[in-house]
Design an enzyme around this catalytic site. Structure first.
Site, PDB file in Angstrom:
ATOM      1  N   PRO A 178       0.824  -1.216   0.000  1.00  0.00           N
ATOM      2  CG  PRO A 178      -0.851  -1.593   1.557  1.00  0.00           C
ATOM      3  CD  PRO A 178       0.472  -2.122   1.092  1.00  0.00           C
ATOM      4  CD  GLU A 179       2.250   3.430  -4.455  1.00  0.00           C
ATOM      5  OE1 GLU A 179       2.618   4.611  -4.523  1.00  0.00           O
ATOM      6  OE2 GLU A 179       2.465   2.602  -5.364  1.00  0.00           O
ATOM      7  CE  LYS A 183       5.358   3.314   0.337  1.00  0.00           C
ATOM      8  NZ  LYS A 183       6.086   2.307  -0.478  1.00  0.00           N
TER       9      LYS A 183
END
Length: 262
Positions: A2-3, A51
């Protein structure tokens, strides 16, 4: 992985559910912290840092990173979980919600006043609500200090600016007309690159479906990422794919248009 925009939305959802509530249950399922019980303490807030996620509970911060497989879910008490219980690494319960962290790549506890020990190495957070000219200048300085490494590697390095993952760094290189392997020293407008990176994350932070083209139609959302062999949306040339990274162990898929990027 995930960014930054995805992690931002995760933090926002958790914060909306948990902020100001008292924990009625706390089950940490990693050996180093298995005996820690934060029940009875107040959740002050849940925030993202690039993140990384930080649950600030009492005087303690629960630091987590999703890595590749991790996720935080919210459930009403008594609701069946959508992932198997053996994947749960932490369960936080209030009278209204159950927050479950599944397969978290990083899970540790630190004193809130010592959060710098776990996130202090990060560069400026592109989704920082208090982003300023000083943040932009610092991110630009950190990028410029790299010199010879490929620009795509420098952009993905969280020590330079926090929040960009492989999708964004590939898309940024296309939007700025840069071959991913161009040395940082050969990029003439690093400040403009930082500004564009922040604009992209801001534009997507409230969307479930990410787009860099401005088109939310399925299959039309990205310029180059994941489109190897397909025609460039601008010039029609075939999108190329390779791998770049700081080390052999950190190689990531890289996509580019051989005509639009130089």
């Amino acid at each position: 992985m995930p960014e930054g925009d995805t992690v931002y939305r995760t933090a926002r959802s958790l914060d909306q559910a948990l902020r100001g509530s008292i924990l009625t249950g706390c089950d940490i399922r990693v050996p180093a912290f298995a005996t820690v019980d934060l029940s009875g303490q107040t959740v002050h807030e849940v925030v993202s840092r690039g993140k990384h996620l930080l649950h600030r509970v009492g005087e303690t911060s629960i630091h987590s990173h999703l890595k590749m497989e991790g996720a935080w879910h919210l459930y009403r008490p008594g609701t069946r979980w959508q992932r198997p219980a053996f994947q749960a690494r932490i369960v936080l319960q209030t009278t209204e919600w159950v927050a479950v962290g599944f397969e978290l790549g990083v899970l540790e506890l630190v004193l809130t006043r010592a959060e710098a020990e776990v996130v202090g190495h990060l560069g400026p957070d592109l989704l920082d609500a208090e982003w300023s000219a000083a943040n932009a200048a610092e991110a630009t300085r950190r990028l410029a200090a790299h010199g010879e490494p490929p620009i795509i590697v420098a952009l993905a390095d969280q020590r330079n600016l926090a929040g960009l993952g492989n999708v964004y760094v590939n898309e940024l290189c296309f939007l700025r007309g840069l071959l991913p392997n161009r040395p940082v020293a050969g990029v003439t407008d690093l400040a403009g690159l930082v500004r564009l990176a922040r604009r992209l994350l801001l534009a997507n932070k409230d969307r479930d479906e990410r787009t860099t083209t401005g088109n939310l139609r399925r299959g039309a959302q990205l310029w180059v990422y994941g489109r190897a062999g397909q025609p460039c949306r601008r010039c029609g040339s075939r999108i190329q794919r390779g791998q770049l990274g700081r080390t052999e162990l950190e190689l990531r898929d890289t996509y580019w248009c051989p005509r639009c990027q130089t």
